[in-house]
Design an enzyme around this catalytic site. Structure first.
Site, short mmCIF file in Angstrom:
data_model
loop_
_atom_site.label_atom_id
_atom_site.label_comp_id
_atom_site.label_asym_id
_atom_site.label_seq_id
_atom_site.Cartn_x
_atom_site.Cartn_y
_atom_site.Cartn_z
N ASP A 6 -7.38 42.21 -17.07
CA ASP A 6 -7.43 41.02 -17.94
C ASP A 6 -8.80 40.39 -17.78
OD1 ASP A 6 -5.03 38.76 -19.07
OD2 ASP A 6 -7.12 38.18 -18.78
N GLU A 102 -6.62 42.39 -22.64
CA GLU A 102 -5.81 42.91 -21.54
C GLU A 102 -5.15 44.24 -21.86
OE1 GLU A 102 -1.89 41.20 -20.84
OE2 GLU A 102 -2.38 39.67 -22.31
P1 TTP Z 1 -6.01 34.95 -21.70
O1 TTP Z 1 -6.30 36.22 -21.00
O2 TTP Z 1 -4.64 34.38 -21.60
O3 TTP Z 1 -7.01 33.80 -21.24
P2 TTP Z 1 -8.53 33.89 -20.80
O4 TTP Z 1 -9.04 35.30 -20.81
O5 TTP Z 1 -9.31 32.93 -21.65
O6 TTP Z 1 -8.51 33.31 -19.35
P3 TTP Z 1 -8.05 34.02 -17.99
O7 TTP Z 1 -9.28 34.09 -17.14
O8 TTP Z 1 -7.02 33.11 -17.41
O9 TTP Z 1 -7.51 35.36 -18.36
O10 TTP Z 1 -6.30 35.11 -23.25
C1 TTP Z 1 -7.39 35.89 -23.75
C2 TTP Z 1 -8.04 35.21 -24.93
O11 TTP Z 1 -7.06 35.01 -25.96
C3 TTP Z 1 -8.61 33.84 -24.62
O12 TTP Z 1 -9.94 33.90 -24.14
C4 TTP Z 1 -8.48 33.12 -25.93
C5 TTP Z 1 -7.29 33.75 -26.62
N1 TTP Z 1 -6.12 32.86 -26.53
C6 TTP Z 1 -5.86 32.00 -27.59
O13 TTP Z 1 -6.58 32.00 -28.60
N2 TTP Z 1 -4.80 31.13 -27.47
C7 TTP Z 1 -3.97 31.09 -26.37
O14 TTP Z 1 -3.02 30.28 -26.32
C8 TTP Z 1 -4.24 31.99 -25.29
C9 TTP Z 1 -3.38 31.99 -24.06
C10 TTP Z 1 -5.32 32.86 -25.43
MG MG Z 2 -7.95 36.83 -19.93
#
Ligand code: TTP
Ligand code: MG
Length: 346
Positions: A6, A102
């Site tokens: 991820d 991911e």
């Molecule tokens: P995530 O992997 O959930 O979040 P992230 O990569 O930003 O942070 P982390 O380091 O905790 O993994 O989601 C991946 C991308 O998907 C995120 O950068 C933006 C998008 N996203 C949205 O647009 N809305 C949401 O509610 C979520 C959870 C993610």
């Molecule tokens: Mg992420």
């Protein structure tokens, strides 16, 4: 062993790479804080203020008045994502992408799994400057939960036999698939951890959640999860279409619709690691008759803008052959080939 990769603060990390001034300031990628925008993601600096994905942008601004907002640029994120998964696929045979940032990796036997996961992290960073976290375990559930334990840049390996012990102290909300309502019911019974969920007997389990899902969740809380890595489904074509509430004759409106559909298809193609050589636009007239027009490229594409332009010119051709208002338009892509290699990233 299965790995779950991820990317860290994905959209925000890309914006920081594209604009180094954004590094080290609290950053939100999301909608208008003075309107009804929501936070797509926040960098780690902004998360110190309690800013999280899906929170309203207005709330993010209240929590940190200095926060910098940038609007999401999905096509840029898709390019980075593709570069990441190209690298991953070049190192790992079995890859199942589950989202833009991911996916699961088949890391082979336990002895080499940590080294391979670490090498993937290094290679992803080397070719895209993005960091990712990887969890390694004997199942998807364990790997996915593990990937979130040490962000950013973490590598968490749960050795075989240690699954239940790893999961036991963790909060039930960390179990993928356990919805908010079930969580509430479990908490009402005093069940806060995966360990106590794992210990529920069948009667207690039935009282919380009837049916198979409950047993499945309890199995997963025990670290039992037989799901394997699934390679992308091999569809021969993908398509999308839209029936209008009222017939449409405005060419600009139809073009907008087709471009939106092309975006969706591009997203599908990118996430399944393919590009398409044939694009088809379908139209349905007021009298329900259907026409379609196709074109085949020399080399495949998964570029949203390109697909959009092709879909629009095919529509124009159909309307030239037979003008009229339309009840429906659709776009399809077929004739797939694997990705071309990307060369625009640093
Ligand atoms: P995530 O992997 O959930 O979040 P992230 O990569 O930003 O942070 P982390 O380091 O905790 O993994 O989601 C991946 C991308 O998907 C995120 O950068 C933006 C998008 N996203 C949205 O647009 N809305 C949401 O509610 C979520 C959870 C993610
Ligand atoms: Mg992420």
């Amino acid at each position: 062993m299965i790995g779950h990769l991820d990317l860290d603060a994905f959209f925000a990390a890309v914006e920081e790479l594209e604009n180094p001034e954004l590094r080290r300031v609290p950053l939100v990628v999301g909608g208008d804080p003075h309107g009804r925008g929501v936070v797509a993601t926040a960098n780690y600096e902004a998360r110190k203020f309690g800013i999280r994905s899906a929170m309203s942008s207005a709330e993010a601004l209240r929590r940190c008045p200095e926060v910098v907002f940038v609007r999401p640029r999905h096509s840029v994120y898709r390019e980075y994502s593709r570069a990441v998964w190209d690298v991953v696929r070049s190192m790992v045979a079995g890859v199942e992408r589950t989202g833009i940032d991911e996916g699961y990796l088949d890391l082979g036997g336990f002895s080499g799994a940590r080294r391979l996961a670490a090498a993937v992290q290094t290679a992803v960073r080397g070719s895209t400057s993005l960091t990712c976290s990887i969890g390694v375990g004997s199942s998807k559930t364990v790997a996915k939960i593990a990937s979130d334990r040490r962000k950013p840049g973490g590598l968490t390996v749960v050795p075989p036999g240690r699954e239940a012990a790893f999961l036991a102290p963790l909060d039930i909300r960390l179990l993928p698939g356990l919805g908010p309502r079930t969580q509430e019911r479990l908490r009402a019974l005093g069940i806060e951890t995966l360990g106590s969920l794992a210990e529920l007997d069948d009667d207690q389990l039935r009282s919380v959640l009837p049916g198979k899902v409950a047993r499945l969740l309890r199995d997963r809380a025990q670290g039992v999860d037989p799901r394997g890595i699934e390679p992308p489904a091999e569809a021969v074509s993908i398509s999308t279409e839209e029936t209008f509430p009222r017939d449409v004759s405005d060419r600009e409106a139809l073009h907008d619709e087709l471009r939106r559909m092309a975006e969706q298809l591009a997203e599908h193609l990118t996430s399944s690691g393919r590009s398409a050589r044939t694009i088809t636009t379908k139209v349905r007239y007021q009298d329900f008759s259907i026409r379609s027009r196709s074109t085949t490229l020399v080399a495949g594409t998964d570029d949203a803008a390109r697909l959009g332009e092709l879909a629009c010119s095919l529509l124009d051709r159909a309307l030239q052959d037979r003008p009229g208002s339309l009840r429906l338009v659709g776009v399809g892509v077929s004739n797939f080939e694997p990705f071309r290699q990307l060369s625009v990233l640093p």
